[in-house]
Design a protein around this motif. Sequence first.
Motif: not given
Lengths: 241, 241
Positions: A45, A48-49, A52, A56, B53, B55-56, B59-60, B62-64, B74-75, B78
């Motif tokens: 996991r 995944f972060i 990205s 960037y 920007i 994508n990150y 991603a964050k 969804l992660f949270q 998660l991928s 996204r």
Amino acid sequence: MKKNDVRHENALINVQKMLGYHFKRTDFLQQALTHRSYSALHNERFEFIGDSILNYSVAKMLFQAFPRLTEGELSRMRANLVNQDTLAQIAAELRIGDALLLGSGELKSGGFRRPSILADAMEALFAAVSFDADFNTAEAVVRRLYAERIRHINPQDSGKDAKTRLQEGLQARHMPLPKYRIVDQIGEGQDQQFVVQCDLGETGFQTEATGHSRREAEQQTAQTALDWMEKHFPLAKTRKK
Amino acid sequence: MKKNDVRHENALINVQKMLGYHFKRTDFLQQALTHRSYSALHNERFEFIGDSILNYSVAKMLFQAFPRLTEGELSRMRANLVNQDTLAQIAAELRIGDALLLGSGELKSGGFRRPSILADAMEALFAAVSFDADFNTAEAVVRRLYAERIRHINPQDSGKDAKTRLQEGLQARHMPLPKYRIVDQIGEGQDQQFVVQCDLGETGFQTEATGHSRREAEQQTAQTALDWMEKHFPLAKTRKK
């Protein structure tokens, strides 16, 4: 403390030194270095972060360094910089392998030097830094690790790989095209390595390289051949645009 | 000021209101909204940065929001949230089309409502905010635009698209599988739209939707059918894992 614990502690200290970042919460650092074969609390996991953050940060470095390149050229450049080969190379330079937590199977089969495991851990580390500090700190870590690599990019290559540049360079010099040949395969399964030869024909130049994939080994031989070609057959300086 | 200038000024004001961000440097805003058909100073390089920007940031989020989902889940989630369809939808909600600067050809052929142009401008806007302010401000804009969409995700769907969920829902109910059929194609070239019908067979339910691609229209009919199915054939609550 057991001998192995001490060794792992030292490896963790070293990784932080190499990253240029000291973790407040070592659990983030530990999880970033944990392969799924070792624990359910593994680094996928995080990866995944981290992926990205890397994308960037490198995108922005290229955007700033090459104000005249198109989006397509920047994208190709980035692809070369964030791929598994490059990440695994950086991980090797940082000696990430020594700090990895792997299940016993992966440990025995040499998982600590497998490019995919190293590259994944590298990305997970970027995420761990962002969790422990913030996004900007993680970006700064990426920038430090990539600064030299990006300084050495020739914008005229526009993100072309070594094989492409070698071919174009030889054509510009009216020299014969290279031949690539697999001369050996070492190891088995995920540990397999390829020895590839690049042969520049009548010039008499030959070089070999070993890589975890045929592609990787070919690119390495192409880079060596490219350096040789540029040194021994320099082209007249081209006019600046 | 000419009438068109006034209209464009108003559109720019509206875009900033919708984004929830006021630009200090309107040249950044302008470039983000400039298609390559209008000027050499267009938005494609911005898009390269904005894409990462987005994508990150997603991603964050969804992660949270989904601490128990795997990297793969998660991928997939996204991918559904950052694809052209979703971005073009957000751009339409924000009325980005009114503020676009397009060459006369694109203008005549309806470029201001073409999904690819809208999606690209949307990404370029995220980059423009990051240049005008900083990364964190751009992330905050993305978070605001995506908050509702992410709140409505059912984690059990794990990022599956509507067609997949409809098929699985029908199978769970021992109902016949859907048939998708293109019933009409409107317009030509890049402006083409597809009218697709989704037919649930003996249940008698049929629905139609229009989209810029066959895929888009099918997904929309599937979502409508899914809503209908869940309303009229609710499953007994499943046990929590």
